[in-house]
Scaffold this active site. Structure first.
Site, PDB file in Angstrom:
ATOM      1  N   ARG A  69       0.831  -1.213   0.000  1.00  0.00           N
ATOM      2  CA  ARG A  69       0.000   0.000   0.000  1.00  0.00           C
ATOM      3  C   ARG A  69       0.862   1.258   0.000  1.00  0.00           C
ATOM      4  O   ARG A  69       0.550   2.255  -0.672  1.00  0.00           O
ATOM      5  CB  ARG A  69      -0.918  -0.004   1.228  1.00  0.00           C
ATOM      6  N   HIS A  73       0.539   4.269  -2.707  1.00  0.00           N
ATOM      7  CA  HIS A  73       0.273   5.657  -2.317  1.00  0.00           C
ATOM      8  C   HIS A  73       1.437   6.580  -2.665  1.00  0.00           C
ATOM      9  O   HIS A  73       1.239   7.764  -2.917  1.00  0.00           O
ATOM     10  CB  HIS A  73      -0.066   5.747  -0.827  1.00  0.00           C
ATOM     11  N   ASN A 101      -4.085   9.131   3.680  1.00  0.00           N
ATOM     12  CA  ASN A 101      -3.062   8.147   4.034  1.00  0.00           C
ATOM     13  C   ASN A 101      -3.339   7.514   5.394  1.00  0.00           C
ATOM     14  O   ASN A 101      -2.432   6.943   6.015  1.00  0.00           O
ATOM     15  CB  ASN A 101      -1.670   8.791   4.010  1.00  0.00           C
ATOM     16  N   HIS A 199      -6.193  -6.018  -2.151  1.00  0.00           N
ATOM     17  CA  HIS A 199      -7.103  -6.059  -0.998  1.00  0.00           C
ATOM     18  C   HIS A 199      -7.462  -7.490  -0.606  1.00  0.00           C
ATOM     19  O   HIS A 199      -8.464  -7.714   0.060  1.00  0.00           O
ATOM     20  CB  HIS A 199      -8.371  -5.237  -1.283  1.00  0.00           C
TER      21      HIS A 199
END
Ligand code: HEM
Ligand SMILES: *[C@@H]1O[C@H](CO)[C@@H](O)[C@H](O)[C@H]1NC(C)=O
Ligand SMILES: *[C@@H]1O[C@H](CO)[C@@H](O)[C@H](O)[C@H]1NC(C)=O
Length: 335
Positions: A69, A73, A101, A199
């Protein structure tokens, strides 16, 4: 028919130009990054990252999810330039402070790898490459997938909290909005569906989806696209009242069956209306993306190959290379 040497030379030249042209216009091929970028300058860089991620994983099974992740990001905000790793300063709120975030973690793993690498090859390996390697190693350790990651990224010098939410997808986006957010970064709708398979590991705070349980819309308090028994289970873990500013905000695994295994189970959950975020479930409930979900349910190894390719593509978004940027000494502060 025979050609004079000069004609042969000319056609060879044309042919080479043609090859070059193909190389330069191939979409998704990064011209500046290359595999094994540190082979001569820091041969153990990639091995050090892998051993650091492995050691961290031994004490915290959530590490691979965190690092994957973090890389996502990083790449969606100002490109893969390690801007997400910078700490705030007295005069600047950095990306990591943004609500977008919320829950990002894993910074200490990057710090550890960087410290070990600096000890061996000072001022050589960028924080953005370390993060890209760490995300790849996380995919390997959690999903059993092996692939090479092109490197040669350099680190950016700024990080602004205000740039985060406008660049990242929101958990309540519909497919059209998700598609647009990824298209702005040069990623296709299929790549968006493929990458959402991340996910299948990690956790979400209740606040990222609890609207689906208690206050979905004007007609239904509970999201009708969520399986009622799954909703009941989630309500047990996320009791109301809950708001994002105060009160407890528990963590819930994305995949209750194999929470730390990166696999296509995510897509099976969507097919059974057991996607955790609204942005997960819409991939099944929209006709634009359902076919990709079906394919990923039925062809796990094809999904895995697409996932690796899409991670490499994501890792090339707006990279800083050559003489731009810098090689940070400490990933949290600019030199
Ligand atoms: C498609 C749009 C996406 C949306 C709306 C989205 C949103 C979210 C949200 C809301 C969370 C939970 C944050 C929290 O409450 O703590 C999360 C977690 C996570 N996301 Fe995404 N995400 C998306 C795509 C991606 C992609 C492309 C990747 C990587 C390739 C990714 C990897 C992860 C991982 C691994 C976690 C778990 C992190 C952990 O356990 O530390 N997501 N995402
Ligand atoms: C998606 O959301 C946008 C913005 O709210 C809206 O304009 C659009 O009609 C929605 N699209 C679909 C397919 O629901
Ligand atoms: C979502 O998909 C499920 C399973 O196909 C279907 O039963 C349900 O009616 C859909 N829900 C919505 C709100 O579109």
């Amino acid at each position: 028919m025979s050609f004079s040497p000069s004609v042969q030379m000319a056609s060879l030249f044309t042919y080479l130009l043609f090859l070059l042209a193909i190389f330069f216009i191939s979409p998704g091929v990064s011209l500046t990054l290359k595999r094994g970028f540190y082979r001569k300058t820091c041969p153990s860089a990639e091995a050090i990252v892998m051993s650091t991620v492995k050691a961290a994983l031994a004490s915290d099974p959530g590490i691979p999810a965190a690092l994957i992740r973090l890389h996502f990001h990083d790449c969606f905000v100002r490109g893969c330039d390690a801007s997400i790793l910078l700490d705030s300063t007295l005069s600047n709120r950095a990306e990591k402070e943004s609500m977008g975030n919320k829950g990002v973690q894993g910074f200490q793993v990057i710090d550890e790898a960087k410290a070990k690498i600096e000890a061996q090859c000072p001022n050589t390996v960028s924080c953005s490459d370390i993060l890209a390697f760490a995300a790849r190693d996380s995919v390997t350790l959690a999903g059993g997938l092996h692939y090479g990651v092109p490197s040669g990224r350099r680190d950016g010098r700024v990080s602004f909290a205000a740039e985060v939410t406008q660049n990242l997808p929101d958990a309540f986006f519909n497919v059209t909005q998700l598609k647009q957010t990824f298209a702005r970064k040069g990623l296709s709708m299929e790549e968006m569906v493929t990458l959402s398979g991340a996910h299948s590991i990690g956790d979400s705070h209740c606040s990222s989806f609890s609207k689906r349980l208690y206050s979905f819309d004007k007609t239904s308090a509970q999201d009708p696209s969520m399986d009622p028994s799954y909703a009941r289970l989630l309500k047990g873990k996320c009791p109301r009242p809950l708001n994002t500013r105060s009160g407890p905000d528990p963590l819930v695994p994305f995949d209750p069956v194999t929470p730390n295994r990166l696999d296509n189970n995510y897509y099976k959950n969507l097919r059974s209306s057991k996607g955790l975020l609204a942005s997960d479930q819409v991939l099944w409930n929209s006709t634009l993306t359902r076919k990709f979900v079906k394919e990923n349910v039925n062809h796990p190894s094809a999904w895995a190959a697409k996932f690796a390719a899409a991670m490499v593509h994501m890792g090339s978004i707006d990279v800083v290379t050559g003489k731009q940027g810098e090689i940070r000494k400490n990933c949290r502060v600019v030199n």
